[in-house]
Each structure stands twice: as structure tokens, then as C-alpha cells.
Design a protein around this motif. Structure first.
Motif, PDB file in Angstrom:
ATOM      1  N   SER A   1       7.948   5.488   0.552  1.00 35.14           N
ATOM      2  CA  SER A   1       6.194   5.240   0.059  1.00 35.14           C
ATOM      3  C   SER A   1       6.593   4.339  -1.252  1.00 35.14           C
ATOM      4  O   SER A   1       7.650   3.739  -2.063  1.00 35.14           O
ATOM      5  CB  SER A   1       6.746   6.883  -0.535  1.00 35.14           C
ATOM      6  OG  SER A   1       7.702   6.460  -1.523  1.00 35.14           O
TER       7      SER A   1
ATOM      8  N   ALA B   1       2.639   6.022   2.254  1.00 38.54           N
ATOM      9  CA  ALA B   1       3.809   6.498   2.821  1.00 38.54           C
ATOM     10  C   ALA B   1       3.798   6.645   4.378  1.00 38.54           C
ATOM     11  O   ALA B   1       2.709   7.010   4.860  1.00 38.54           O
ATOM     12  CB  ALA B   1       3.642   7.897   2.196  1.00 38.54           C
TER      13      ALA B   1
ATOM     14  N   LYS C   1      -5.159   6.581  -0.740  1.00 44.43           N
ATOM     15  CA  LYS C   1      -3.810   7.390  -0.417  1.00 44.43           C
ATOM     16  C   LYS C   1      -4.605   6.468   1.363  1.00 44.43           C
ATOM     17  O   LYS C   1      -4.831   6.467   2.023  1.00 44.43           O
ATOM     18  CB  LYS C   1      -3.883   7.929   0.049  1.00 44.43           C
ATOM     19  CG  LYS C   1      -4.484   9.208  -1.263  1.00 44.43           C
ATOM     20  CD  LYS C   1      -2.711   8.559  -2.690  1.00 44.43           C
ATOM     21  CE  LYS C   1      -3.010   9.437  -3.844  1.00 44.43           C
ATOM     22  NZ  LYS C   1      -3.685  10.747  -3.901  1.00 44.43           N
TER      23      LYS C   1
ATOM     24  N   ASN D   1      -2.338   5.492  -3.254  1.00 42.47           N
ATOM     25  CA  ASN D   1      -0.223   5.486  -2.720  1.00 42.47           C
ATOM     26  C   ASN D   1       0.082   4.974  -1.849  1.00 42.47           C
ATOM     27  O   ASN D   1      -1.423   5.259  -0.788  1.00 42.47           O
ATOM     28  CB  ASN D   1       0.484   6.810  -3.031  1.00 42.47           C
ATOM     29  CG  ASN D   1       0.418   7.733  -4.072  1.00 42.47           C
ATOM     30  OD1 ASN D   1      -0.695   7.457  -5.168  1.00 42.47           O
ATOM     31  ND2 ASN D   1       1.452   7.194  -4.694  1.00 42.47           N
TER      32      ASN D   1
ATOM     33  N   GLU E   1      13.410   7.952   1.940  1.00 44.73           N
ATOM     34  CA  GLU E   1      14.068   8.979   1.838  1.00 44.73           C
ATOM     35  C   GLU E   1      14.228   9.508   3.485  1.00 44.73           C
ATOM     36  O   GLU E   1      13.959   9.019   4.180  1.00 44.73           O
ATOM     37  CB  GLU E   1      13.045  10.147   0.845  1.00 44.73           C
ATOM     38  CG  GLU E   1      13.224  11.192   1.416  1.00 44.73           C
ATOM     39  CD  GLU E   1      12.538  13.055   0.919  1.00 44.73           C
ATOM     40  OE1 GLU E   1      12.451  13.955   1.230  1.00 44.73           O
ATOM     41  OE2 GLU E   1      11.106  11.906   1.195  1.00 44.73           O
TER      42      GLU E   1
ATOM     43  N   ASP F   1       1.047  12.508  -2.824  1.00 45.49           N
ATOM     44  CA  ASP F   1       0.062  13.875  -3.779  1.00 45.49           C
ATOM     45  C   ASP F   1      -0.888  13.394  -3.253  1.00 45.49           C
ATOM     46  O   ASP F   1      -2.022  12.871  -4.328  1.00 45.49           O
ATOM     47  CB  ASP F   1       0.560  13.024  -5.718  1.00 45.49           C
ATOM     48  CG  ASP F   1       0.505  14.000  -6.089  1.00 45.49           C
ATOM     49  OD1 ASP F   1      -0.138  14.624  -5.836  1.00 45.49           O
ATOM     50  OD2 ASP F   1      -0.175  13.354  -7.675  1.00 45.49           O
TER      51      ASP F   1
ATOM     52  N   GLN G   1       3.070  14.731   0.674  1.00 50.34           N
ATOM     53  CA  GLN G   1       4.025  14.814  -0.604  1.00 50.34           C
ATOM     54  C   GLN G   1       4.695  13.843  -1.757  1.00 50.34           C
ATOM     55  O   GLN G   1       3.661  13.473  -2.678  1.00 50.34           O
ATOM     56  CB  GLN G   1       5.328  15.439  -0.571  1.00 50.34           C
ATOM     57  CG  GLN G   1       6.552  16.366  -1.922  1.00 50.34           C
ATOM     58  CD  GLN G   1       7.464  16.933  -1.571  1.00 50.34           C
ATOM     59  OE1 GLN G   1       8.073  15.992  -0.755  1.00 50.34           O
ATOM     60  NE2 GLN G   1       8.357  16.814  -2.782  1.00 50.34           N
ATOM     61  N   HIS G   2       4.471  12.405  -1.192  1.00 49.89           N
ATOM     62  CA  HIS G   2       4.651  11.725  -1.581  1.00 49.89           C
ATOM     63  C   HIS G   2       3.143  10.951  -1.551  1.00 49.89           C
ATOM     64  O   HIS G   2       2.760  10.102  -2.960  1.00 49.89           O
ATOM     65  CB  HIS G   2       5.639  10.347  -0.625  1.00 49.89           C
ATOM     66  CG  HIS G   2       6.799  10.805  -0.848  1.00 49.89           C
ATOM     67  ND1 HIS G   2       7.508  10.444  -1.833  1.00 49.89           N
ATOM     68  CD2 HIS G   2       7.602  10.892   0.271  1.00 49.89           C
ATOM     69  CE1 HIS G   2       9.072  10.182  -1.511  1.00 49.89           C
ATOM     70  NE2 HIS G   2       9.083  10.537  -0.142  1.00 49.89           N
TER      71      HIS G   2
ATOM     72  N   LYS H   1      10.502   3.681  -2.593  1.00 47.92           N
ATOM     73  CA  LYS H   1      11.519   4.400  -2.181  1.00 47.92           C
ATOM     74  C   LYS H   1      11.466   5.157  -0.627  1.00 47.92           C
ATOM     75  O   LYS H   1      11.004   4.395  -0.132  1.00 47.92           O
ATOM     76  CB  LYS H   1      11.288   5.755  -3.117  1.00 47.92           C
ATOM     77  CG  LYS H   1      10.611   5.825  -4.623  1.00 47.92           C
ATOM     78  CD  LYS H   1      10.345   7.271  -5.267  1.00 47.92           C
ATOM     79  CE  LYS H   1      10.734   6.847  -6.633  1.00 47.92           C
ATOM     80  NZ  LYS H   1       9.878   8.563  -7.442  1.00 47.92           N
TER      81      LYS H   1
ATOM     82  N   SER I   1      -1.915   6.524   4.660  1.00 45.53           N
ATOM     83  CA  SER I   1      -0.367   6.839   5.413  1.00 45.53           C
ATOM     84  C   SER I   1      -0.237   6.730   6.641  1.00 45.53           C
ATOM     85  O   SER I   1      -1.359   5.572   7.172  1.00 45.53           O
ATOM     86  CB  SER I   1      -0.612   8.707   5.801  1.00 45.53           C
ATOM     87  OG  SER I   1      -1.977   8.543   6.667  1.00 45.53           O
TER      88      SER I   1
END
Length: 281
Positions: free
Chosen positions: A278, A151, A120, A149, A211, A46, A43-44, A209, A122
Motif C-alpha cells: 500500500s 493498495a 483510492k 491511497n 504486509e 480506508d 483496510q489500507h 508498506k 485497488s
């Protein structure tokens, strides 16, 4: 890489390869357990249809396989230090007919990719085991494209993860458990709020961020919990290997007593908590 970091890497490689059989045996269970953390990472990130994605420390294949299914016209590079774990991931890719994925044995400290290569990046439940966490963050930043991104997921505080602390407390009560030096790789090495956030910000990631993802894991029975932890948890198996038969018997009895007091409608349901961090390059 200096000798100390090399020794940590070699120990991690030996451990993950040695327990790969257990991870294969319990793959369906562990992947279901870890799915919420993978979903949060996705989700982070995207994920887009044509994204080129790096999944670091992919283990038996997730979230790399799920990401590949989303980036149908892109590609996922799934890396891990342990070649035996990647063998399981390859089998899972064939099982799910995932073809836009490439598996590579790779060390996070020296990723075999050029600068600004990935849309991205991960990493699920790998960061706490990296020899040098700042170097890992540096490498993630280096291979990520500008605007891309990142994460990652790590375990949160021990008191919120009784799925592992329950058995470790029984072991510690009955055996002298070796205390690794502060900052050594381990389950809760990254549990401190803000730790990875600082690593990410140090190297240049922005909009960083944190979470919290918390939930329950259903082991079914105490027997299944005992067997699973023996098969996949290196620290548990390592400790029990050093215990004589009498101590092992005592540990098992005390663990069963503790777990049986935790049953909900006859099922062993335990809490877990993780942190998702993330950022954007």
C-alpha cells in the motif's frame, strides 16, 4: 505498446475469457478464499462514504462490490481486461443490489481515466499478470488524486502457497513444463519482497508498506480440489490438455495420494500466503 507487450496482453485476455466459466462456477468458493486479501486492501485504503474508487483487474467483482457497499455515496469503477469476467461481475452486482458501480473493459497500460480522478485505487491478484508492471504502477499513480491511497495484493513465495504448488509439482514431475522467460506474467512473479514496493516508490508513492496475509483454504475433498484446479487454473488445464490418457491418469493418482496425505479430519486444508502493498500519492 510494443509487440511483445501486446502479445502478452492478448494472451492474458484469451486465457481469462476462456476460463471465465470456471470462475463463475467456483465464484462463491474463490471469493471466500480471497476475501482476507480484499479485506486487507480495503483496510489500507480506508474507504470513505463519498470516495471515488478504481478497482483494477476486478475479475468476477471483488473487492469492487464490497468497496461500493462501503462508499454508499461515492462510486466504484471496476475494470478488467476480460469482458467475460466483467459479465460475471455485473451479474454479482445485480445479485447484491450494488448500483453505485460502473464496469469497464480496460487495459492497465492505458487506463481510460483522466489524471487525479480517484480517491483510492485497488488491485487484488492482478499485478503479477500485467505486461509491464512499472507502467501499471505509473498508470495507478497518474489516475490517483494527490493524498489518495493505493493498495494491491499478490501471491507470496511458492513454498507458502501449497494450494497451487501441490498440483504444479505433480505436473512437473510427470511432464515437461514450459519455462517462461524470467519476469513473464505468472503466479509468483511478484513474490519477491520489495518488488512492487520499488515500482510504487519509483513512480512517487510514499509511505509504501508491505504486509503478509497468510492462512488456510479448505477445499473439502481431494475431488473438489482436482475439479477446481482444472476449472480455474489455466496453467493446470493447459498442461493436462497436452498429456495423453496414461499420463493424465498417473498425474491424478499421484496428486490424490499427495493430497490424501494432507487431510485434516478428513478435509483437504492447504496453506496460502500473500503480500499486501500500500502507499499514498
Amino acid at each position: 505498446m510494443d509487440n511483445q507487450l501486446q502479445a502478452i496482453r492478448d494472451q492474458q485476455l484469451e486465457s481469462w475469457n476462456r476460463f471465465s466459466g470456471g470462475w463463475k462456477k467456483w465464484n462463491d468458493f474463490t471469493m471466500e478464499f480471497l476475501k482476507p486479501m480484499g479485506d486487507a486492501i480495503i483496510q489500507h485504503l480506508d474507504i470513505k462514504d463519498k470516495d471515488i474508487v478504481l478497482d483494477i483487474a476486478c475479475g468476477s467483482g471483488e473487492p469492487a462490490l464490497t468497496i461500493a457497499a462501503l462508499a454508499k455515496n461515492g462510486k466504484v469503477y471496476a475494470t478488467d481486461l476480460a469482458d467475460h469476467m466483467l459479465d460475471i461481475a455485473k451479474e454479482n452486482a445485480v445479485k447484491h443490489n450494488i448500483q453505485n458501480i460502473e464496469f469497464r473493459v480496460a487495459d492497465i497500460s492505458e487506463l481510460p481515466f483522466s489524471n487525479n480522478f480517484f480517491d483510492k485505487v485497488s488491485c487484488r491478484m492482478g499485478f503479477m499478470f500485467f505486461p509491464d508492471m512499472q507502467l501499471a504502477a505509473n498508470e495507478m499513480y497518474r489516475v490517483c488524486k494527490s493524498g489518495g491511497n493505493v493498495a494491491t495484493a499478490v501471491w507470496a513465495l511458492p513454498e507458502n502457497n501449497e494450494w497451487v504448488t501441490t498440483i504444479m509439482q505433480v505436473l512437473s514431475k510427470n511432464m515437461e513444463m514450459p519455462q517462461p522467460p524470467p519476469g513473464s506474467p505468472g503466479m509468483f512473479r511478484c513474490a519477491k519482497p520489495g518488488l512492487i514496493k520499488e515500482f510504487f516508490e519509483n513512480v512517487g508513492f510514499t509511505k509504501v508498506k508491505e504486509e503478509t496475509i497468510s492462512g488456510k483454504v479448505d477445499y473439502g475433498t481431494t475431488d473438489e480440489y482436482w475439479q477446481c484446479m482444472n476449472d480455474v487454473a489455466a496453467s493446470v488445464a493447459g498442461a493436462l490438455a497436452k498429456a495423453d490418457d496414461a499420463i493424465k491418469k498417473k498425474i491424478k493418482e499421484e496428486l490424490y495420494e499427495a493430497c490424501n496425505n494432507m487431510l485434516t479430519d478428513g478435509k483437504l486444508i492447504m496453506n496460502y500466503s500473500s503480500t499486501i502493498i500500500s502507499g499514498v500519492k
